[in-house]
Write a protein that holds these residues in place. Structure first.
Motif, short mmCIF file in Angstrom:
data_model
loop_
_atom_site.label_atom_id
_atom_site.label_comp_id
_atom_site.label_asym_id
_atom_site.label_seq_id
_atom_site.Cartn_x
_atom_site.Cartn_y
_atom_site.Cartn_z
N GLY A 76 0.81 -1.21 0.00
CA GLY A 76 0.00 0.00 0.00
C GLY A 76 0.84 1.26 0.00
N GLY A 80 1.15 3.89 -3.01
CA GLY A 80 0.74 5.25 -2.76
C GLY A 80 1.78 6.27 -3.19
N MET A 157 -6.75 1.58 -0.58
CA MET A 157 -6.31 2.80 0.08
C MET A 157 -5.32 3.56 -0.80
SD MET A 157 -6.03 1.87 4.14
CE MET A 157 -5.08 0.35 3.97
N ALA A 158 -4.35 2.84 -1.35
CA ALA A 158 -3.31 3.50 -2.15
C ALA A 158 -3.88 4.11 -3.42
CB ALA A 158 -2.22 2.49 -2.51
N THR A 166 -2.12 7.35 2.98
CA THR A 166 -1.97 5.90 2.85
C THR A 166 -0.96 5.38 3.85
OG1 THR A 166 -2.52 5.98 0.50
CG2 THR A 166 -1.37 4.02 1.28
#
Length: 245
Positions: A76, A80, A157-158, A166
């Motif tokens: 992640g 990100g 999330m990323a 993130t």
């Protein structure tokens, strides 16, 4: 079809190289889980079930923690910052498709996890762990389902948050799952409502599956349902909301 396979394999190799040459990734994926296994197996400060050696209780949970570290935290954060530095924007201008990018990252994580399993199991055996083998085959689907679930969460999330957000979110979630999912102390020490809630998230079900694989434990019904559901749903969500920039 051949073009997709070629793109996928080339991107997987690149993702694997990026993961393994990053010192921070190595700390999260290898250093922290192995260090916790050694420390808490030798220094008996955590509660364990009756007549259970600390290493026997910790080893399956540490394997689950390794999956979380590699598939959600490391992946992640890396993804990100790739968005932040416009690396993904450049990839978006190539023939590489969104699902191919997600699949290549998942495959790179799986290959990393093979090394993680070797390291964690080797250290645990050296510390005196003697796992049961009756249900050992459960470890394979557990790791595959857990990887799919946490890759989907990490990339969701990323693919939507800013890089710093993130970084904060994955680390915060990592800590929450560490202390609330039965990884380092028995889940039954929590109130029943919290136990049930924990088993609706993917970390506790993954830990339950791995304990069943190595210790012969029974998998709770909630965990049997939750882990496959996350393994399917999280990557679908990631593929739909992921943005290149």
């Amino acid at each position: 079809m051949m073009g997709a396979v070629s793109r996928l394999s080339a991107q997987t190799v690149m993702e694997l190289k990026l993961m393994l040459r990053n010192a921070e990734n190595l700390i999260v994926t290898f250093g922290i889980p192995t260090g916790m296994l050694i420390f808490f197996s030798i220094i008996r400060v955590l509660p364990t079930p009756d007549d259970t050696e600390p290493v026997a209780f910790l080893a399956p949970g540490i394997l689950a923690l390794s999956v979380i570290g590699a598939a959600m935290v490391s992946l992640g954060i890396q993804t990100g910052f790739e968005r932040f530095y416009l690396v993904l924007k450049r990839l978006g201008a190539t023939p590489l498709r969104r699902w191919e990018l997600i699949a290549s990252k998942a495959l790179a994580v799986l290959l990393t996890e093979i090394a993680q399993v070797v390291v964690v199991v080797g250290v645990a055996l050296a510390l005196g762990w003697r796992p049961q083998v009756d249900q050992l085959a459960l470890a394979v689907p557990a790791l595959l389902l857990g990887t799919s679930a946490f890759v989907g969460i990490g990339l969701s999330m990323a693919g939507r948050l800013r890089a710093v957000a993130t970084l904060a979110a994955t680390n915060a979630l990592f800590l929450v799952l560490l202390v609330s999912s039965g990884i380092i102390f028995p889940l039954d020490r929590l109130p029943e409502v919290m136990q049930f809630g924990a088993r609706l998230l993917p970390a506790a079900p993954l830990t339950d599956w791995l304990r069943a694989a190595f210790d012969g434990a029974q998998i709770p019904v909630a965990s049997l349902i939750a882990l496959p559901a996350w393994a399917v749903g999280a990557p679908i969500l990631a593929s739909r909301i992921f943005r290149w920039e």
